[in-house]
Structures are given as C-alpha cells and as structure tokens.
Write an enzyme that holds these catalytic residues in place. Structure first.
Site, PDB file in Angstrom:
ATOM      1  N   TYR A 141      14.459  81.559  51.680  1.00 26.77           N
ATOM      2  CA  TYR A 141      15.230  82.454  50.809  1.00 26.77           C
ATOM      3  C   TYR A 141      14.698  83.892  50.852  1.00 26.77           C
ATOM      4  O   TYR A 141      15.377  84.818  50.423  1.00 26.77           O
ATOM      5  CB  TYR A 141      15.222  81.963  49.360  1.00 26.77           C
ATOM      6  CG  TYR A 141      16.006  80.670  49.138  1.00 26.77           C
ATOM      7  CD1 TYR A 141      16.728  80.081  50.167  1.00 26.77           C
ATOM      8  CD2 TYR A 141      16.025  80.053  47.907  1.00 26.77           C
ATOM      9  CE1 TYR A 141      17.433  78.911  49.965  1.00 26.77           C
ATOM     10  CE2 TYR A 141      16.730  78.882  47.696  1.00 26.77           C
ATOM     11  CZ  TYR A 141      17.430  78.304  48.729  1.00 26.77           C
ATOM     12  OH  TYR A 141      18.128  77.145  48.523  1.00 26.77           O
ATOM     13  N   LYS A 192       9.942  68.642  56.344  1.00 26.47           N
ATOM     14  CA  LYS A 192      10.729  68.212  57.499  1.00 26.47           C
ATOM     15  C   LYS A 192       9.829  68.488  58.708  1.00 26.47           C
ATOM     16  O   LYS A 192      10.189  69.234  59.627  1.00 26.47           O
ATOM     17  CB  LYS A 192      12.046  69.019  57.538  1.00 26.47           C
ATOM     18  CG  LYS A 192      13.054  68.507  58.537  1.00 26.47           C
ATOM     19  CD  LYS A 192      13.759  67.236  58.110  1.00 26.47           C
ATOM     20  CE  LYS A 192      14.691  66.752  59.215  1.00 26.47           C
ATOM     21  NZ  LYS A 192      15.231  65.418  58.996  1.00 26.47           N
ATOM     22  N   ASP A 224      15.205  64.344  54.082  1.00 28.14           N
ATOM     23  CA  ASP A 224      16.411  63.502  54.094  1.00 28.14           C
ATOM     24  C   ASP A 224      16.131  62.152  53.443  1.00 28.14           C
ATOM     25  O   ASP A 224      16.923  61.636  52.656  1.00 28.14           O
ATOM     26  CB  ASP A 224      16.965  63.355  55.522  1.00 28.14           C
ATOM     27  CG  ASP A 224      15.888  63.134  56.570  1.00 28.14           C
ATOM     28  OD1 ASP A 224      14.704  63.327  56.267  1.00 28.14           O
ATOM     29  OD2 ASP A 224      16.238  62.761  57.708  1.00 28.14           O
ATOM     30  N   ASP A 248      15.124  73.442  45.661  1.00 25.86           N
ATOM     31  CA  ASP A 248      16.365  73.887  45.028  1.00 25.86           C
ATOM     32  C   ASP A 248      17.360  72.726  44.991  1.00 25.86           C
ATOM     33  O   ASP A 248      17.946  72.396  43.959  1.00 25.86           O
ATOM     34  CB  ASP A 248      16.921  75.059  45.870  1.00 25.86           C
ATOM     35  CG  ASP A 248      18.083  75.767  45.196  1.00 25.86           C
ATOM     36  OD1 ASP A 248      18.410  75.432  44.048  1.00 25.86           O
ATOM     37  OD2 ASP A 248      18.658  76.662  45.845  1.00 25.86           O
ATOM     38  N   ASP A 252      18.134  69.778  41.646  1.00 23.10           N
ATOM     39  CA  ASP A 252      19.473  69.599  41.061  1.00 23.10           C
ATOM     40  C   ASP A 252      19.901  68.138  41.142  1.00 23.10           C
ATOM     41  O   ASP A 252      20.511  67.599  40.213  1.00 23.10           O
ATOM     42  CB  ASP A 252      20.506  70.460  41.803  1.00 23.10           C
ATOM     43  CG  ASP A 252      20.738  71.795  41.094  1.00 23.10           C
ATOM     44  OD1 ASP A 252      19.827  72.237  40.370  1.00 23.10           O
ATOM     45  OD2 ASP A 252      21.815  72.390  41.272  1.00 23.10           O
TER      46      ASP A 252
END
Ligand code: NAD
Length: 356
Positions: A141, A192, A224, A248, A252
């Site tokens: 980001y 990852k 994943d 992020d 959620d």
C-alpha cells in the site's frame, strides 16, 4: 498524571457513536477510576468542509500531543467527487503515517449472545477469540514505485511495489509476540513465501524473532490457506501476524465470522504505547443521523485504549463486562437484532453506562 485524549468524531455515524463512548469515559472518570483531559478536533470530511483538507495541521498537532486518540469514522458520498489525494480517508492514512502507527490490532471476538448472527454454524464459532496483528505502514500500500504508465508496447499498465525491510518486519513481529505472551501463547504468521520474496524475508525474520520468545508456539501459513482455515476451523488461531494487504483482507473476513461489523474495535499502535482507537466499520452514511447505529464497537475501542495505552486492564475488563451484560439483558441495536425489536444508539450507550 492525567492522560491526554483526543477525540476525532469524523463523519456519518462517527459523531453519534463517539458521543456514546464519551459517556463511558465520563462514567469511568466520575467514579474515580481514571483521570484524563479531553480535546476534540476535526478529521475527514468534517475537516474538509471547514479547513479544506482532511487532516488539518491543528488536528495533527493535537494528535501528536495526545496519549491516545479515539476516532469515529471518516468518509461519505458527499466527498467522493474529490480528488483522491484530499478525500476524507486520506486524513486517517495521514494520521497513521505521521504518528508511525505501524501495528494494527483487530480482534475478532464472538460474544456468545450473538452466536446466531454469524454466517457460520454456531459450533464452529462459539468461543471464537482471535487477534489479528496487521502491519499498517508498509508493504504494497505504500511501496514505491507505483502508478499507471504506458509500457514500450504502448499499452497502459498499473504497478505497485511490495517491499518490507528487515526492521519493519522485526518490529511488527515483536509487537505480535508481545501480545501472544499476554494471550494463549500461539502465533501464526501469514505470508506467501512460496511466491513472494518480500514475504520469504518476512518468514525468515519472524523465525529469528521467535528465538526470543521460547514460550510462544509459532506456525506459518500461506495466505490462501489462512483464508480457508479462517472459515473452516477459525478457533485454531490465537494471534495472527501478517502484512498490510493480507491483514486488510483477512481481518475483514475474521470480523464477519462474529456476525456484526458494529461490534468490533481496533487499535493502531506506535513503537511506544500511543494508539489510535476506532471501530473497524466505516461512517455508514446509509444510517447516519438516524440514531440507530451500534455504538458498541466504539465503546469496546475505549476498552482497548484502557488496556494498550492507559495501562488499565482492569478498567478495560469492566467495560467489556458491561457490554456483555447489556447483551445478556437482551439489548440489541438494529444490526444485531436478527429482526427483533431494536434499541437506538443512545439507549445502548446509556445501558452500558448503567451496567458499568
Ligand atoms: P461501512 O462500514 O460504513 O458500512 C457497511 C454497512 O454496515 C452499512 O450497511 C452500514 O449501515 C453498516 N454499519 C456499519 N457500521 C455500523 C454500526 N456501527 N451500526 C450499525 N450498522 C453499521 O462501510 P461502507 O459503506 O463501505 O463505507 C462507508 C464510508 O465509510 C465510505 O466513505 C468509506 O470510505 C468509509 N470507511 C471509513 C472507515 C474508517 O473511517 N476507518 C472504514 C471503512 C470505510
């Protein structure tokens, strides 16, 4: 010494929910539990309307001077036409960046009274208590270079950079290990590393830091798989530490396991004890001004403030128990009623104060 608290109500339902959190702070002050000075300032759309920018210098100055900040929410359709550089959300990003709030703590705690509100089967989520520690000021980001350019074939392409330095990884890992030590001593680092070099380094540094925390059981999971495990068997997790973007998304997802976005608080901490505390939800423009928003996520953000910045875990527990008691009494705002009669924002805040 009294603590300096800055309140940033923000936009939409922000002022309504923050008013209820303030009642809780006032109640704690009135019965001698804690001493603080309160200041209020503008941020987000409310600041744009008055000052033309989402994070006015006076607000930033007050935030720097404060021990802790309580924020409602920012944003709304009124400001969506503005250039992305001066949208309300930039006020929040600016605060995080300027104050070095690199550790974002997002609990996903299921109140047993609300087990039916979860989209998963009650037995899968009953007793769920996860804390996600998301790196907040680095990663893709913020990485440079970034942008949209025309490549040598004349086609436009968008690009971003995922970059993490060893020191950035180390400080978020240490924050997560410290928290795991106060909880169930289990830490799962999500990356990852099979595809992304930046997270290969992430894994290496987490393992190095782990040597300083022999009492914490460390595991690693690819993102994943973590997404899958969060809905398959979420109770296997205690503390999860991960990068900005993975955090992020996963936070959620974890929030939704608990049924309502209106129940979950968050903290963003710097290298000391300073923190910005806010509900995880946004400004809910669809219900703003109606007095129906759930103030509990904001009230529980006050509990996190008491625990992580003000060093008063016993008062934090008092607030959390008061919230649990009003749920026991059957009080529900519209987002958690599942169709039954609902109470409004102020009635919910008053009930928590009474339960305190
Ligand atoms: P949102 O979280 O504001 O709302 C999503 C849904 O949840 C809406 O139906 C809303 O009514 C409901 N909801 C949210 N909080 C609630 C509460 N306390 N009680 C009852 N219901 C609640 O997300 P959105 O609609 O995607 O975004 C609205 C605005 O908020 C946008 O401008 C967005 O950029 C901004 N936003 C701000 C923050 C923040 O300030 N930290 C976070 C997310 C979104």
């Amino acid at each position: 010494m009294s603590a300096r608290l800055l309140i940033l109500p923000g936009d939409g339902i922000g002022p309504e929910i923050v008013a209820e959190a303030r009642k809780v702070l006032d109640a704690l002050a009135a019965d001698g539990g804690i001493d603080f000075e309160l200041e209020t300032a503008l941020v987000g759309g409310a600041a744009i309307d008055v000052e033309g920018v989402p994070l006015p210098p006076s607000t930033l100055e007050a935030a720097r001077a404060a021990d802790a900040i309580l924020l409602g929410a920012v944003g709304g359709p009124r400001w969506e036409h503005l250039d992305i550089a001066i949208r309300p959300e930039k006020g929040l990003l600016g605060l995080r960046r300027e104050l070095g709030l690199f550790a974002n703590l997002r609990p996903a705690l299921l109140y047993p009274q609300l087990a039916a509100a979860s989209s998963l089967k009650a037995e899968v989520v009953a007793g769920l208590d996860i804390l996600i520690v998301r790196e907040l000021t680095g990663g893709i980001y913020f990485g440079q270079p970034r942008g949209i350019r025309t490549n040598d074939r004349g086609e436009r392409e968008g690009f971003n950079t995922l970059v993490y330095s060893e020191s950035e990884i180390e400080r978020i890992a240490r924050a997560a290990f410290d928290i795991a030590m106060k909880r169930d001593h289990r830490l799962c680092s999500v990356d990852k590393a099979n595809v992304l070099e930046a997270t290969e380094l992430w894994r290496e540094v987490v393992n190095r830091v782990a040597a300083d925390y022999p009492d914490v059981v460390v595991s690693h999971m690819y993102v994943d798989n973590a997404a899958m495990q969060l809905v398959r068997a979420p109770k296997q997790f205690d503390v999860i530490v991960t990068t900005n973007m993975f955090g992020d998304i996963l936070s959620d997802q974890a929030a939704m396991l608990t049924g309502s976005i209106g129940m979950l608080p968050s903290a963003s901490l710097d290298a000391g004890a300073k923190g910005l505390y806010e509900p995880i939800h946004g400004s809910a423009p669809d219900i703003a001004g109606q007095g129906v928003a759930n103030p509990l996520a904001t009230i529980l953000s006050v509990a996190m403030m008491l625990r992580y910045t003000l060093g008063r875990p016993e008062l934090a527990a008092r607030v959390e128990e008061a919230v649990s008691r009003v749920l026991d009494q059957g009080l529900r705002t519209a987002d958690i009623t599942a169709g039954a009669a609902a109470v409004g924002t102020a009635a919910m805040g008053d009930a928590v104060v009474a339960a305190l």
